[in-house]
Write a protein that holds these residues in place. Structure first.
Motif, PDB file in Angstrom:
ATOM      1  N   ASP A 104      22.702  40.167 -24.790  1.00  0.00           N
ATOM      2  CA  ASP A 104      24.034  39.587 -24.979  1.00  0.00           C
ATOM      3  C   ASP A 104      24.831  39.926 -23.722  1.00  0.00           C
ATOM      4  O   ASP A 104      25.243  41.067 -23.512  1.00  0.00           O
ATOM      5  CB  ASP A 104      24.677  40.187 -26.235  1.00  0.00           C
ATOM      6  CG  ASP A 104      26.072  39.675 -26.517  1.00  0.00           C
ATOM      7  OD1 ASP A 104      26.753  39.190 -25.590  1.00  0.00           O
ATOM      8  OD2 ASP A 104      26.507  39.773 -27.686  1.00  0.00           O
ATOM      9  N   LEU A 105      25.038  38.927 -22.875  1.00  0.00           N
ATOM     10  CA  LEU A 105      25.628  39.156 -21.556  1.00  0.00           C
ATOM     11  C   LEU A 105      27.072  39.636 -21.593  1.00  0.00           C
ATOM     12  O   LEU A 105      27.453  40.519 -20.830  1.00  0.00           O
ATOM     13  CB  LEU A 105      25.545  37.878 -20.721  1.00  0.00           C
ATOM     14  CG  LEU A 105      24.139  37.407 -20.390  1.00  0.00           C
ATOM     15  CD1 LEU A 105      24.170  36.010 -19.802  1.00  0.00           C
ATOM     16  CD2 LEU A 105      23.464  38.376 -19.446  1.00  0.00           C
ATOM     17  N   LEU A 106      27.884  39.050 -22.448  1.00  0.00           N
ATOM     18  CA  LEU A 106      29.304  39.392 -22.455  1.00  0.00           C
ATOM     19  C   LEU A 106      29.578  40.724 -23.148  1.00  0.00           C
ATOM     20  O   LEU A 106      30.503  41.445 -22.783  1.00  0.00           O
ATOM     21  CB  LEU A 106      30.115  38.276 -23.119  1.00  0.00           C
ATOM     22  CG  LEU A 106      30.031  36.911 -22.427  1.00  0.00           C
ATOM     23  CD1 LEU A 106      30.811  35.865 -23.206  1.00  0.00           C
ATOM     24  CD2 LEU A 106      30.538  37.001 -20.996  1.00  0.00           C
ATOM     25  N   ASN A 107      28.795  41.040 -24.165  1.00  0.00           N
ATOM     26  CA  ASN A 107      29.007  42.285 -24.903  1.00  0.00           C
ATOM     27  C   ASN A 107      28.128  43.425 -24.393  1.00  0.00           C
ATOM     28  O   ASN A 107      28.193  44.544 -24.893  1.00  0.00           O
ATOM     29  CB  ASN A 107      28.768  42.038 -26.397  1.00  0.00           C
ATOM     30  CG  ASN A 107      29.803  41.084 -26.939  1.00  0.00           C
ATOM     31  OD1 ASN A 107      30.973  41.414 -27.007  1.00  0.00           O
ATOM     32  ND2 ASN A 107      29.385  39.873 -27.298  1.00  0.00           N
ATOM     33  N   LYS A 108      27.296  43.120 -23.405  1.00  0.00           N
ATOM     34  CA  LYS A 108      26.466  44.114 -22.714  1.00  0.00           C
ATOM     35  C   LYS A 108      25.612  44.931 -23.668  1.00  0.00           C
ATOM     36  O   LYS A 108      25.603  46.169 -23.632  1.00  0.00           O
ATOM     37  CB  LYS A 108      27.339  45.018 -21.839  1.00  0.00           C
ATOM     38  CG  LYS A 108      28.084  44.238 -20.781  1.00  0.00           C
ATOM     39  CD  LYS A 108      28.945  45.118 -19.930  1.00  0.00           C
ATOM     40  CE  LYS A 108      29.666  44.247 -18.917  1.00  0.00           C
ATOM     41  NZ  LYS A 108      30.621  44.962 -18.137  1.00  0.00           N
ATOM     42  N   VAL A 109      24.884  44.215 -24.525  1.00  0.00           N
ATOM     43  CA  VAL A 109      23.985  44.876 -25.469  1.00  0.00           C
ATOM     44  C   VAL A 109      22.729  44.019 -25.626  1.00  0.00           C
ATOM     45  O   VAL A 109      22.797  42.786 -25.557  1.00  0.00           O
ATOM     46  CB  VAL A 109      24.681  45.105 -26.841  1.00  0.00           C
ATOM     47  CG1 VAL A 109      25.034  43.800 -27.503  1.00  0.00           C
ATOM     48  CG2 VAL A 109      23.845  45.960 -27.758  1.00  0.00           C
ATOM     49  N   PHE A 110      21.594  44.669 -25.775  1.00  0.00           N
ATOM     50  CA  PHE A 110      20.369  43.934 -26.048  1.00  0.00           C
ATOM     51  C   PHE A 110      20.349  43.569 -27.525  1.00  0.00           C
ATOM     52  O   PHE A 110      20.525  44.418 -28.390  1.00  0.00           O
ATOM     53  CB  PHE A 110      19.126  44.753 -25.688  1.00  0.00           C
ATOM     54  CG  PHE A 110      18.873  44.791 -24.213  1.00  0.00           C
ATOM     55  CD1 PHE A 110      18.228  43.735 -23.581  1.00  0.00           C
ATOM     56  CD2 PHE A 110      19.290  45.865 -23.453  1.00  0.00           C
ATOM     57  CE1 PHE A 110      18.017  43.745 -22.216  1.00  0.00           C
ATOM     58  CE2 PHE A 110      19.080  45.896 -22.093  1.00  0.00           C
ATOM     59  CZ  PHE A 110      18.442  44.831 -21.466  1.00  0.00           C
TER      60      PHE A 110
END
Length: 190
Positions: free
Chosen positions: A101-107
């Motif tokens: 998840d690019l915007l929330n910086k989580v896989f």
């Protein structure tokens, strides 16, 4: 033991923390399935929090890519995951398909798979885990008519970087003076 039970246990007691070397040696004995379970547990907690998720025009932006990693060199891992060979011998190693998840910086998801299984095959096997409320972004190695067809039929938006050769509409676009274009083309039966 699953990850949730581990967090609820007293295994990581602040009174007796393990030494760095003991922790490092012990982690090689933990099965790969534990880390997968731990990952899903932490991800589930993140998405259930009341923190507002960052979105682009209402969509979560996901990026998909793969990498190769070494895992504990046990007979079980060698059998299940495979062996990476080089001039010095072989070690257990696997590939991991990661959905980020690019915007929330989580896989969102990690998918370990044997080295013999291509990333695109691992993606197809796990396609149902891609949410509808996300735009999934792929590198050119994922330019595949079956993947595009699955996205179109399931109404899951995607962006797939295309190779510069071999697809006529891409070649024609690159020869033009246009900076963007909307084109339609038939997906080949292959």
């Amino acid at each position: 033991m699953d990850a949730e039970l581990l967090f609820q246990s007293n295994l990581f007691s602040p009174k007796l923390p393990p030494t760095k070397s003991a922790f490092s040696l012990a982690r090689s004995k933990v099965s790969l399935s534990f880390f997968i379970d731990l990952f899903f547990f932490v991800t589930k907690i993140f998405y259930k929090t009341n923190i507002p998720l960052k979105r682009w025009k209402g969509f979560i932006l996901l990026a998909v890519d793969g990498t190769a990693v070494r895992v504990p060199d046990t007979p079980e891992d060698r059998c299940f995951i495979g062996v990476h060979e080089n001039q010095h011998g072989g070690v257990a190693a696997c590939k991991i398909l990661a959905i980020h998840d690019l915007l929330n910086k989580v896989f969102v998801r990690i998918i370990p798979h044997p080295r013999a299984v291509a990333e695109l095959v691992a993606l197809h096997l796990n396609f149902d885990h891609i949410p509808r409320h996300a735009i999934t972004i792929y590198d050119r190695h994922y330019c595949d008519s079956l993947l595009l067809d699955r996205h179109l039929k399931s109404k899951k938006p995607c962006v797939i970087r295309m190779k510069t050769r071999g697809v006529t509409v891409v070649e024609n676009f690159l020869k033009s003076d246009l900076t963007d274009a909307v084109v339609e083309f038939r997906i080949g039966e292959r």
